[in-house]
Scaffold this motif. Sequence first.
Motif, PDB file in Angstrom:
ATOM      1  N   ASP A  96       0.889  -1.189  -0.068  1.00 54.77           N
ATOM      2  CA  ASP A  96       0.187   0.080  -0.064  1.00 54.77           C
ATOM      3  C   ASP A  96       0.926   1.313   0.202  1.00 54.77           C
ATOM      4  O   ASP A  96       0.365   2.336   0.297  1.00 54.77           O
ATOM      5  CB  ASP A  96      -0.888  -0.020   1.235  1.00 54.77           C
ATOM      6  N   ALA A  97       2.134   1.000   0.004  1.00 56.99           N
ATOM      7  CA  ALA A  97       3.055   2.415  -0.288  1.00 56.99           C
ATOM      8  C   ALA A  97       2.716   2.985  -1.442  1.00 56.99           C
ATOM      9  O   ALA A  97       2.514   2.617  -2.565  1.00 56.99           O
ATOM     10  CB  ALA A  97       4.497   2.018  -0.149  1.00 56.99           C
ATOM     11  N   THR A  98       2.839   4.354  -1.504  1.00 61.24           N
ATOM     12  CA  THR A  98       2.536   5.379  -2.763  1.00 61.24           C
ATOM     13  C   THR A  98       3.855   5.092  -3.706  1.00 61.24           C
ATOM     14  O   THR A  98       4.941   4.552  -3.100  1.00 61.24           O
ATOM     15  CB  THR A  98       2.486   6.674  -2.169  1.00 61.24           C
ATOM     16  N   ALA A  99       3.835   5.428  -4.941  1.00 64.25           N
ATOM     17  CA  ALA A  99       4.828   5.530  -5.588  1.00 64.25           C
ATOM     18  C   ALA A  99       6.246   6.391  -4.889  1.00 64.25           C
ATOM     19  O   ALA A  99       7.002   5.675  -5.066  1.00 64.25           O
ATOM     20  CB  ALA A  99       4.527   6.087  -6.921  1.00 64.25           C
ATOM     21  N   ASP A 100       5.717   7.654  -4.392  1.00 62.07           N
ATOM     22  CA  ASP A 100       6.899   8.263  -4.086  1.00 62.07           C
ATOM     23  C   ASP A 100       7.881   7.525  -3.024  1.00 62.07           C
ATOM     24  O   ASP A 100       8.926   7.485  -2.764  1.00 62.07           O
ATOM     25  CB  ASP A 100       6.507   9.384  -3.596  1.00 62.07           C
ATOM     26  N   GLU A 101       6.998   6.688  -2.083  1.00 66.00           N
ATOM     27  CA  GLU A 101       7.561   5.931  -0.931  1.00 66.00           C
ATOM     28  C   GLU A 101       8.421   4.776  -1.466  1.00 66.00           C
ATOM     29  O   GLU A 101       9.237   4.256  -0.564  1.00 66.00           O
ATOM     30  CB  GLU A 101       6.365   5.580  -0.113  1.00 66.00           C
ATOM     31  N   MET A 102       8.016   4.175  -2.796  1.00 65.18           N
ATOM     32  CA  MET A 102       8.996   3.021  -3.193  1.00 65.18           C
ATOM     33  C   MET A 102      10.248   3.576  -3.689  1.00 65.18           C
ATOM     34  O   MET A 102      11.069   2.788  -3.731  1.00 65.18           O
ATOM     35  CB  MET A 102       7.977   2.511  -4.213  1.00 65.18           C
ATOM     36  N   VAL A 103      10.346   4.930  -3.948  1.00 64.71           N
ATOM     37  CA  VAL A 103      11.652   5.407  -4.686  1.00 64.71           C
ATOM     38  C   VAL A 103      12.965   5.069  -3.753  1.00 64.71           C
ATOM     39  O   VAL A 103      13.946   4.503  -4.256  1.00 64.71           O
ATOM     40  CB  VAL A 103      11.472   6.726  -4.966  1.00 64.71           C
ATOM     41  N   ALA A 104      12.982   5.492  -2.512  1.00 63.34           N
ATOM     42  CA  ALA A 104      14.058   5.367  -1.809  1.00 63.34           C
ATOM     43  C   ALA A 104      14.602   3.867  -1.386  1.00 63.34           C
ATOM     44  O   ALA A 104      15.713   3.622  -1.764  1.00 63.34           O
ATOM     45  CB  ALA A 104      13.704   6.070  -0.492  1.00 63.34           C
ATOM     46  N   PRO A 105      13.589   2.897  -1.383  1.00 67.05           N
ATOM     47  CA  PRO A 105      14.083   1.467  -1.284  1.00 67.05           C
ATOM     48  C   PRO A 105      14.820   1.000  -2.269  1.00 67.05           C
ATOM     49  O   PRO A 105      15.700   0.365  -2.281  1.00 67.05           O
ATOM     50  CB  PRO A 105      12.794   0.719  -0.575  1.00 67.05           C
ATOM     51  N   VAL A 106      14.051   1.322  -3.548  1.00 74.14           N
ATOM     52  CA  VAL A 106      14.433   0.800  -4.776  1.00 74.14           C
ATOM     53  C   VAL A 106      15.832   1.344  -5.367  1.00 74.14           C
ATOM     54  O   VAL A 106      16.591   0.757  -5.738  1.00 74.14           O
ATOM     55  CB  VAL A 106      13.211   0.979  -5.841  1.00 74.14           C
ATOM     56  N   GLN A 107      15.833   2.835  -4.996  1.00 79.09           N
ATOM     57  CA  GLN A 107      17.236   3.403  -5.221  1.00 79.09           C
ATOM     58  C   GLN A 107      18.353   2.961  -4.421  1.00 79.09           C
ATOM     59  O   GLN A 107      19.368   2.663  -4.704  1.00 79.09           O
ATOM     60  CB  GLN A 107      16.986   4.815  -5.060  1.00 79.09           C
ATOM     61  N   SER A 108      18.207   2.740  -3.038  1.00 77.08           N
ATOM     62  CA  SER A 108      18.985   2.396  -2.111  1.00 77.08           C
ATOM     63  C   SER A 108      19.619   0.968  -2.321  1.00 77.08           C
ATOM     64  O   SER A 108      20.812   0.703  -2.241  1.00 77.08           O
ATOM     65  CB  SER A 108      18.705   2.449  -0.820  1.00 77.08           C
ATOM     66  N   ALA A 109      18.728  -0.140  -2.739  1.00 80.25           N
ATOM     67  CA  ALA A 109      19.219  -1.347  -2.756  1.00 80.25           C
ATOM     68  C   ALA A 109      19.558  -1.658  -4.368  1.00 80.25           C
ATOM     69  O   ALA A 109      19.996  -2.713  -4.699  1.00 80.25           O
ATOM     70  CB  ALA A 109      17.970  -2.392  -2.539  1.00 80.25           C
ATOM     71  N   GLU A 110      19.298  -0.448  -5.254  1.00 77.10           N
ATOM     72  CA  GLU A 110      19.750  -0.909  -6.778  1.00 77.10           C
ATOM     73  C   GLU A 110      18.887  -2.018  -7.026  1.00 77.10           C
ATOM     74  O   GLU A 110      19.429  -2.884  -7.725  1.00 77.10           O
ATOM     75  CB  GLU A 110      21.362  -0.846  -6.817  1.00 77.10           C
ATOM     76  N   ILE A 111      17.573  -2.125  -7.026  1.00 84.80           N
ATOM     77  CA  ILE A 111      16.846  -3.179  -7.396  1.00 84.80           C
ATOM     78  C   ILE A 111      17.040  -3.408  -8.828  1.00 84.80           C
ATOM     79  O   ILE A 111      16.700  -2.197  -9.577  1.00 84.80           O
ATOM     80  CB  ILE A 111      15.120  -2.755  -6.931  1.00 84.80           C
ATOM     81  N   THR A 112      16.968  -4.520  -9.468  1.00 88.93           N
ATOM     82  CA  THR A 112      16.938  -5.195 -10.640  1.00 88.93           C
ATOM     83  C   THR A 112      15.976  -5.672 -11.274  1.00 88.93           C
ATOM     84  O   THR A 112      15.565  -5.282 -12.320  1.00 88.93           O
ATOM     85  CB  THR A 112      18.464  -5.663 -10.846  1.00 88.93           C
ATOM     86  N   HIS A 113      15.163  -6.438 -10.489  1.00 86.86           N
ATOM     87  CA  HIS A 113      14.091  -7.288 -11.111  1.00 86.86           C
ATOM     88  C   HIS A 113      12.851  -7.000  -9.808  1.00 86.86           C
ATOM     89  O   HIS A 113      13.308  -6.932  -8.454  1.00 86.86           O
ATOM     90  CB  HIS A 113      14.493  -8.785 -10.929  1.00 86.86           C
ATOM     91  N   ILE A 114      11.761  -6.671 -10.394  1.00 83.67           N
ATOM     92  CA  ILE A 114      10.685  -6.560  -9.233  1.00 83.67           C
ATOM     93  C   ILE A 114       9.460  -7.438  -9.748  1.00 83.67           C
ATOM     94  O   ILE A 114       9.174  -7.687 -10.834  1.00 83.67           O
ATOM     95  CB  ILE A 114      10.191  -5.080  -9.177  1.00 83.67           C
ATOM     96  N   PHE A 115       8.950  -8.065  -8.817  1.00 79.44           N
ATOM     97  CA  PHE A 115       7.572  -8.834  -8.742  1.00 79.44           C
ATOM     98  C   PHE A 115       6.378  -8.068  -8.388  1.00 79.44           C
ATOM     99  O   PHE A 115       6.482  -7.760  -7.018  1.00 79.44           O
ATOM    100  CB  PHE A 115       7.712 -10.334  -8.134  1.00 79.44           C
TER     101      PHE A 115
END
Length: 643
Positions: A96-115
């Motif tokens: 239920d996180a907003t799009a903006d709330e997802m930015v920091a963890p995706v950037q921090s962890a340098e996510i490559t793949h998302i389910f």
Amino acid sequence: MATENVRPDTFPQLLLRHSRERGERPALREKKRGIWRTVTWRELADEAAALAAALSARGLQRGAHVAFVGDNRPRLYTAMCAAHWLGAIAVPLYQDATADEMVAPVQSAEITHIFAENQEQVDKLLEILPRCPTVRSIVYDKDRGMRHYDRPELVSYDALLKQGRELAATKESELQAEAGRGSGQDAAFLFFTSGTTGAAKGVVLTHGSLMDRARVAAATESLKDTDVAMAYLPPGWIGQTFFSYVQPMVVGYCVCCPESAETMLADMREMGPTYFLATPRVLEALLTQVTMRMEDAGGFNRRLYQAGMAVAHRVGAQTSTGQTISLGDRLTTTLCNLMIYGPLRDVLGMSKVRVAFTAGDAIAPALVAFFRALGINLKQLYGSTETGFFVAMQRDGQVKPDTVGPAADGVELKFTAQREILVRSPGMFMEYHRDPETTTQARNPEGWFHTGDAGYLGDDGHLRIIDRMKYIGALNDGTAYAPKPIENRLKFSPYVKEAVTFGDRRDMVCALIDIDMAAVGRWADKRSISYTGHADLASQDEVYTLIADSIARVNADLVQEPALANSQVHRFLILHGELSADDGVLTRTGKLRRGVIAERHRTLVDAMYGGGSHVRIDVEGGQADIKIRDAKVVASGKIRSAA
């Protein structure tokens, strides 16, 4: 695809062992369109292997980070298995996180793949994609509404699985070797904390640390592969992932996923969980449902329920202190179990629960006592993301509502002069992701982790939690003040959804009350009180009287405890709108962000302490008056109006 000589110290190795030893037993069950569908351990291992083959072909590397966004579904956990199979690190995010709330963890962890589960999640991810250049692939499960999506990053789960099955057929030996490569010291999960007292931190936990805590809990509770658990809380919270992924991998029990939040109780009755985890917020909601059901019952049934619960509370208190239960109480308990407790357990879907834990936040002792009075073996556990979730846990026959039990096996506790709890445990986190300075501040060279919680060990060896260190203060008269014990008592009322108290460096305690709209609305409807919405209902004089009565009962309870007697609530107001994580005043796990609330509602707080009877605030579309009322406080054993 099993390898007999694999040492099971990682999750893929455990998965292969379950596939070999209990291949036809259920691993996951999901209710979909009214029908329960089962995934066996062998099917889970085969599908995870196929996904791993496809992900490898799409560039997923050992040590890379894979994010998961969605509700609890078998495919979400299968994808986790696949990521771990390749040595990747799983990063569950809040659905239920907003799009903006997802930015920091995706950037921090340098996510490559998302389910991602569905169109809603995919839309949020596509919105942030320009800010997250490391993302190479987004795998979506449900394709409803996505027929015309044409982005190179997108691939359906079904297409990925088909590709993987074709690859797996020719790469069996390579996949086996890949599953056996890792060790227990490898990073398995990256969880982002709820950010209650500041910015969220990424907590890295290894396969071995999590498996150690799971084995301890399994041994303590005698968990077996015949047990059944339920996955309904956010996977982004370590508690849910621990119960629905980590422990099943260690024990081999089945995890059931309800069809939706709306059908949860009905689905619980069908799945019959024996092992259950709930947050205090969930238990408060269940208490409200029971209370409303009893209010709607006839006079005889309501009186029978009240009498039965009184006996249950008395017997529960006697049992916890080792007192002998009288024959009359034993007979009454047996009768009430048939007529009251049993039917209520069935309504709540808990008729088969053998052990239930509550965790994630402090809980009112009365709430624990209530569920135990129903015959539900509810116990408290204490821990944090950094400590592998299990630090202290109550044991059967030693449940005391005001404690979280003794330290779990393998855990060491000590306390600073300020009563901060320090923990040393085999379940300790590896590090804060890319933050060595904060890691060093939180854990000293001897391995002691500073929890940030205040507490103490009683003479009985049980740990008692006071509150977060940051929130403990004092009234102007020198009385120690901690908000959580007061707020939890206020929330025991079915009409109070949330309470926020203030008192540090003040002359008295005041409270902001967020009413439970459903419960108070139902109460108002039965009394023919008309209202047009939340704000109108919250402003009604009758509702203020209802809440004032609840606060008076809490104050009468507080005065019985010398440490809390001076912390009675003197003034309160009812908020016109509910506190919500979407507004940033709660975390995604439902915890209060006190600093945000204090700043956002500064005008209301100042008005309560200013002595006025109302305060005017700006609202969407104009202004509104919010009433402020005095509560009743207890002095010399009598109730008097607050000055």
